[in-house]
Design a protein around this motif. Structure first.
Motif, PDB file in Angstrom:
ATOM      1  N   GLU A  31       4.549   6.965  -9.876  1.00 21.56           N
ATOM      2  CA  GLU A  31       4.678   5.765 -10.700  1.00 21.56           C
ATOM      3  C   GLU A  31       6.107   5.694 -11.214  1.00 21.56           C
ATOM      4  N   LEU A  32       6.771   4.572 -10.953  1.00 27.00           N
ATOM      5  CA  LEU A  32       8.178   4.423 -11.310  1.00 27.00           C
ATOM      6  C   LEU A  32       8.410   3.105 -12.031  1.00 27.00           C
ATOM      7  N   SER A  33       9.091   3.176 -13.161  1.00 25.80           N
ATOM      8  CA  SER A  33       9.466   1.969 -13.895  1.00 25.80           C
ATOM      9  C   SER A  33      10.884   1.572 -13.494  1.00 25.80           C
ATOM     10  N   TYR A  34      11.324   0.425 -13.972  1.00 29.24           N
ATOM     11  CA  TYR A  34      12.710   0.027 -13.709  1.00 29.24           C
ATOM     12  C   TYR A  34      13.677   1.057 -14.300  1.00 29.24           C
ATOM     13  N   ASP A  35      13.345   1.631 -15.471  1.00 30.07           N
ATOM     14  CA  ASP A  35      14.211   2.659 -16.079  1.00 30.07           C
ATOM     15  C   ASP A  35      14.328   3.872 -15.165  1.00 30.07           C
ATOM     16  N   ASP A  36      13.216   4.296 -14.582  1.00 30.89           N
ATOM     17  CA  ASP A  36      13.239   5.448 -13.676  1.00 30.89           C
ATOM     18  C   ASP A  36      14.133   5.162 -12.471  1.00 30.89           C
ATOM     19  N   ILE A  37      13.976   3.968 -11.902  1.00 33.90           N
ATOM     20  CA  ILE A  37      14.773   3.604 -10.720  1.00 33.90           C
ATOM     21  C   ILE A  37      16.249   3.523 -11.094  1.00 33.90           C
ATOM     22  N   ALA A  38      16.544   2.968 -12.271  1.00 34.63           N
ATOM     23  CA  ALA A  38      17.942   2.854 -12.718  1.00 34.63           C
ATOM     24  C   ALA A  38      18.567   4.232 -12.885  1.00 34.63           C
ATOM     25  N   ARG A  39      17.833   5.150 -13.528  1.00 35.33           N
ATOM     26  CA  ARG A  39      18.360   6.515 -13.717  1.00 35.33           C
ATOM     27  C   ARG A  39      18.561   7.209 -12.377  1.00 35.33           C
ATOM     28  N   GLY A  40      17.613   7.032 -11.459  1.00 32.46           N
ATOM     29  CA  GLY A  40      17.677   7.727 -10.179  1.00 32.46           C
ATOM     30  C   GLY A  40      18.755   7.211  -9.250  1.00 32.46           C
ATOM     31  N   THR A  41      18.962   5.897  -9.263  1.00 32.95           N
ATOM     32  CA  THR A  41      19.926   5.311  -8.332  1.00 32.95           C
ATOM     33  C   THR A  41      21.315   5.158  -8.921  1.00 32.95           C
ATOM     34  N   GLY A  42      21.406   5.172 -10.252  1.00 33.87           N
ATOM     35  CA  GLY A  42      22.700   4.943 -10.896  1.00 33.87           C
ATOM     36  C   GLY A  42      23.036   3.462 -11.032  1.00 33.87           C
ATOM     37  N   ILE A  43      22.135   2.588 -10.615  1.00 37.25           N
ATOM     38  CA  ILE A  43      22.336   1.146 -10.783  1.00 37.25           C
ATOM     39  C   ILE A  43      21.836   0.784 -12.176  1.00 37.25           C
ATOM     40  N   PRO A  44      22.649   0.123 -12.992  1.00 39.72           N
ATOM     41  CA  PRO A  44      22.187  -0.206 -14.338  1.00 39.72           C
ATOM     42  C   PRO A  44      20.947  -1.108 -14.310  1.00 39.72           C
ATOM     43  N   ASP A  45      20.050  -0.925 -15.297  1.00 39.86           N
ATOM     44  CA  ASP A  45      18.838  -1.737 -15.388  1.00 39.86           C
ATOM     45  C   ASP A  45      19.247  -3.118 -15.900  1.00 39.86           C
ATOM     46  N   SER A  46      19.717  -3.921 -14.996  1.00 37.23           N
ATOM     47  CA  SER A  46      20.197  -5.269 -15.318  1.00 37.23           C
ATOM     48  C   SER A  46      19.757  -6.210 -14.212  1.00 37.23           C
ATOM     49  N   ASN A  47      20.346  -7.391 -14.188  1.00 38.95           N
ATOM     50  CA  ASN A  47      20.016  -8.346 -13.120  1.00 38.95           C
ATOM     51  C   ASN A  47      20.291  -7.762 -11.746  1.00 38.95           C
ATOM     52  N   ARG A  48      21.272  -6.896 -11.678  1.00 42.67           N
ATOM     53  CA  ARG A  48      21.629  -6.277 -10.400  1.00 42.67           C
ATOM     54  C   ARG A  48      20.449  -5.480  -9.838  1.00 42.67           C
ATOM     55  N   LEU A  49      19.822  -4.671 -10.662  1.00 42.51           N
ATOM     56  CA  LEU A  49      18.661  -3.885 -10.226  1.00 42.51           C
ATOM     57  C   LEU A  49      17.451  -4.792 -10.015  1.00 42.51           C
ATOM     58  N   ARG A  50      17.284  -5.791 -10.875  1.00 45.29           N
ATOM     59  CA  ARG A  50      16.138  -6.705 -10.768  1.00 45.29           C
ATOM     60  C   ARG A  50      16.199  -7.532  -9.482  1.00 45.29           C
ATOM     61  N   ARG A  51      17.387  -7.694  -8.908  1.00 44.15           N
ATOM     62  CA  ARG A  51      17.510  -8.369  -7.611  1.00 44.15           C
ATOM     63  C   ARG A  51      17.335  -7.378  -6.458  1.00 44.15           C
ATOM     64  N   ALA A  52      17.745  -6.130  -6.665  1.00 42.37           N
ATOM     65  CA  ALA A  52      17.689  -5.133  -5.594  1.00 42.37           C
ATOM     66  C   ALA A  52      16.252  -4.702  -5.290  1.00 42.37           C
ATOM     67  N   VAL A  53      15.403  -4.605  -6.300  1.00 40.57           N
ATOM     68  CA  VAL A  53      14.038  -4.114  -6.084  1.00 40.57           C
ATOM     69  C   VAL A  53      13.224  -5.069  -5.203  1.00 40.57           C
ATOM     70  N   PRO A  54      13.207  -6.383  -5.463  1.00 39.62           N
ATOM     71  CA  PRO A  54      12.470  -7.264  -4.531  1.00 39.62           C
ATOM     72  C   PRO A  54      13.034  -7.238  -3.110  1.00 39.62           C
ATOM     73  N   ARG A  55      14.341  -7.085  -2.995  1.00 40.39           N
ATOM     74  CA  ARG A  55      14.926  -6.977  -1.646  1.00 40.39           C
ATOM     75  C   ARG A  55      14.482  -5.682  -0.976  1.00 40.39           C
ATOM     76  N   ALA A  56      14.401  -4.610  -1.770  1.00 44.92           N
ATOM     77  CA  ALA A  56      13.918  -3.334  -1.229  1.00 44.92           C
ATOM     78  C   ALA A  56      12.453  -3.470  -0.810  1.00 44.92           C
ATOM     79  N   ARG A  57      11.671  -4.253  -1.570  1.00 44.64           N
ATOM     80  CA  ARG A  57      10.267  -4.481  -1.221  1.00 44.64           C
ATOM     81  C   ARG A  57      10.182  -5.177   0.141  1.00 44.64           C
TER      82      ARG A  57
END
Length: 190
Positions: A31-57
């Motif tokens: 189970e991974l939250s946006y905070d977990d993904i941000a910490r793991g990838t180094g991408i700040p939990d911002s619009n940048r990450l919020r756009r990357a996750v649906p693209r990754a999906r």
């Protein structure tokens, strides 16, 4: 002078998507939250990450994998947290089925909107193409009927999975009791 981008190097958005997908691949089933993904990838939990996750999906789907929708966590320690899970091809469990049923419900809702809008346009005397909208309304109705039937089957699958899980737990408990009784009788005879 116009700027020409080298097509062999990924854009920032493409690189973020690649980073998210690579990181998720090492955390399959967690189970991974946006905070977990941000910490793991180094991408700040911002619009940048919020756009990357649906693209990754979407990229995961093309590769035959599954990145679930963000749903409330089932972990009591993460109560209320919205989390996702990544599964590689051929993996998954009843929680993935819950995600699939949620997608079916959303599809039925969208198809309902499509059916209402197309039916209205088919009856509208000022419509640009009433016959085409009528055909789309019929297609939407057929899709809704099919997906609604599938949703009923999905609920049966979840119930069967829960029953099998409870039976497996009961068998494990009985095996543990038998092993305990066997070890006690071996001690008594020694």
């Amino acid at each position: 002078m116009s700027y020409r981008r080298d097509s062999s190097t990924p854009t920032q958005a493409e690189q973020d998507t690649i980073d998210v997908l690579l990181w998720l691949n090492h955390h399959t089933g967690c189970e991974l939250s946006y905070d977990d993904i941000a910490r793991g990838t180094g991408i700040p939990d911002s619009n940048r990450l919020r756009r990357a996750v649906p693209r990754a999906r979407a990229a995961a789907h093309v590769l035959g994998h599954r990145l679930e929708q963000f749903l409330p966590s089932r972990d009591p320690l993460r109560r209320g947290a919205r989390v996702t899970r990544f599964h590689t091809s051929g993996q998954g469990d009843e929680f993935g089925a819950r995600d699939a049923l949620l997608a079916c419900r959303k599809a039925v809702a969208y198809m309902g909107d499509m059916h209402r809008a197309c039916t209205f346009e088919a009856r509208n005397p000022n419509s640009i193409e009433p016959e085409a909208f009528g055909q789309m309304a019929q297609a939407a109705e057929g899709c809704m009927n099919t997906v609604s039937g599938v949703e009923g089957l999905g609920s049966k699958v979840l119930n069967a999975q829960g029953t099998m899980r409870r039976q497996a737990q009961r068998i494990a408990d009985l095996e543990a009791q038998i092993a305990e009784m066997t070890s006690q009788s071996a001690e008594a005879s020694a």
